[in-house]
Design an enzyme around this catalytic site. Structure first.
Site, PDB file in Angstrom:
ATOM      1  N   SER B  61       0.799  -1.223   0.000  1.00 11.33           N
ATOM      2  CA  SER B  61       0.000   0.000   0.000  1.00 11.33           C
ATOM      3  C   SER B  61       0.830   1.270   0.000  1.00 11.33           C
ATOM      4  CB  SER B  61      -0.943   0.016   1.203  1.00 11.33           C
ATOM      5  OG  SER B  61      -0.182   0.084   2.394  1.00 11.33           O
ATOM      6  N   LYS B 105       0.585   4.642   6.744  1.00 11.80           N
ATOM      7  CA  LYS B 105      -0.044   5.395   5.665  1.00 11.80           C
ATOM      8  C   LYS B 105       0.487   6.820   5.709  1.00 11.80           C
ATOM      9  CE  LYS B 105      -3.013   2.102   4.571  1.00 11.80           C
ATOM     10  NZ  LYS B 105      -2.161   1.007   4.224  1.00 11.80           N
TER      11      LYS B 105
END
Lengths: 170, 185
Positions: B61, B105
């Protein structure tokens, strides 16, 4: 010099004590005073202004539950609020992920999403909880309250209690 | 009998040898050493939780910033505690879908910011805009094609942030600061 040496020794001992204290408080068990009246009658909180804040209940919080994040219905937990990360609230866990809960004062039924939980104060008249800010992620939970340790006349274990007819696992 | 008296003599000898071991010194030293280990463990805990810690991050990700197979990064714990996380920071946070999982993230919006994002990058250009509520942050993986982030689970409370990734320690080719590149729509 005599006093210089003993001062250094005192500083070292204080530092070691603080280090051990902080580690125990973060990983195992800690104590915290209660403020506000959202968990009345389970806890009697103090008022939020200075002299009053010394009179509230002091609760014992265990951190072992944070290893596996396994909680039961009716546990009293402390958590960081979703709207202000510096503030800690103490409320009762009413619903776990996957449960269906009936939101009070409205006829909607909502399912708690994965990884979240529903918390409510024992004194609904004066409690800011999931009825206002919705289900909270379990990652915000900082510990589980097991006992009240002050004042002496209120020392005792905090029990698991569930309001009836509010949740359904299906 | 001879056997009995030899056994008794042996027992007496053993008792004398055990008695001559300096138990008090040994126990004092054992307590001392244990205390040293306890002090070191507490020191390590405090540094790990309040100053800086290391983490292994894996997964697709955050490509190309982080490798698929795993990077070891240094995570600063001070910024998150002080509330000074900024847009563009790569942060470690507890997943709102599973509190036992920590995900990495990039922060793309703080409270009050208007965030615009592609609803589904595989399927065209449709985008949505929303304002991040007070106390929450909007996080997205750098690899928007293969990342489960705020586009799926919504803005996350700031309290879930564990730390800010600021330096890559392993692999050696990637050694260096982790940039503040902000991927805009």
């Amino acid at each position: 010099m005599g006093t210089g040496n003993s001062l250094w020794l005192l500083t070292k001992k204080t530092l070691t004590g603080a280090l051990i204290g902080v580690t125990i408080s973060d990983r195992y068990v800690t104590a915290s005073p209660v403020r506000g009246s959202s968990m009345h009658p389970t806890f009697t909180g103090s008022s939020t202004s200075f002299p009053g804040s010394l009179k509230g209940d002091v609760i014992l919080v265990e951190r072992f539950c944070l290893q596996k994040y396994k909680f039961s219905h009716g546990d009293v937990i402390i958590f960081r609020t979703p709207t202000n990360q510096k503030q800690l609230f103490v409320k009762r866990l009413i619903a776990l992920p996957g449960d269906w809960i009936q939101v009070p004062e409205s006829s909607e039924i909502l399912q708690i999403p994965e990884g979240h939980c529903w918390v409510e104060g024992d004194n609904p008249a004066s409690s800011l909880d999931s009825r206002s800010f919705g289900p909270i992620p379990l990652g915000l939970v900082q510990g589980r309250v097991t006992h009240v340790i002050w004042p002496p006349q209120r020392i005792g274990q905090v029990e698991r209690k569930m309001p009836t007819g509010r949740i359904s696992p299906y | 009998m001879a056997v009995g008296s030899r056994a008794a003599a042996w027992l007496a000898g053993a008792a004398r040898r055990i008695g001559s071991v300096p138990w008090r010194n040994i126990s004092a030293e054992a307590v001392d050493r244990t205390l040293l280990v306890v002090k070191a463990a507490c020191f390590a805990h405090v540094i790990n939780s309040y100053v800086v810690s290391l983490a292994l991050v894996r997964g697709p990700s955050m490509l190309p910033t982080m490798n698929l197979t795993g990077d070891i990064i240094a995570v600063d714990r001070v910024t998150a505690r002080w509330g000074t996380v900024a847009v563009g920071d790569v942060v470690l946070l507890r997943s709102p879908e599973n509190p036992r999982k920590t995900v990495t993230k990039r922060v793309l919006g703080l409270e009050g910011d208007a965030v615009t994002y592609l609803v589904d990058p595989h399927k065209g250009d449709a985008s949505k805009t929303l304002v991040v509520p007070k106390g929450y942050v909007w996080v997205q993986g750098d690899n928007i094609y293969d990342s489960r982030d705020s586009r799926q689970f919504g803005p996350v409370p700031y309290g879930l942030i564990q730390g800010r990734a600021f330096y890559r320690v392993w692999p050696p080719e990637g050694f260096g600061f982790i940039g503040q590149k902000v991927t805009s729509l």
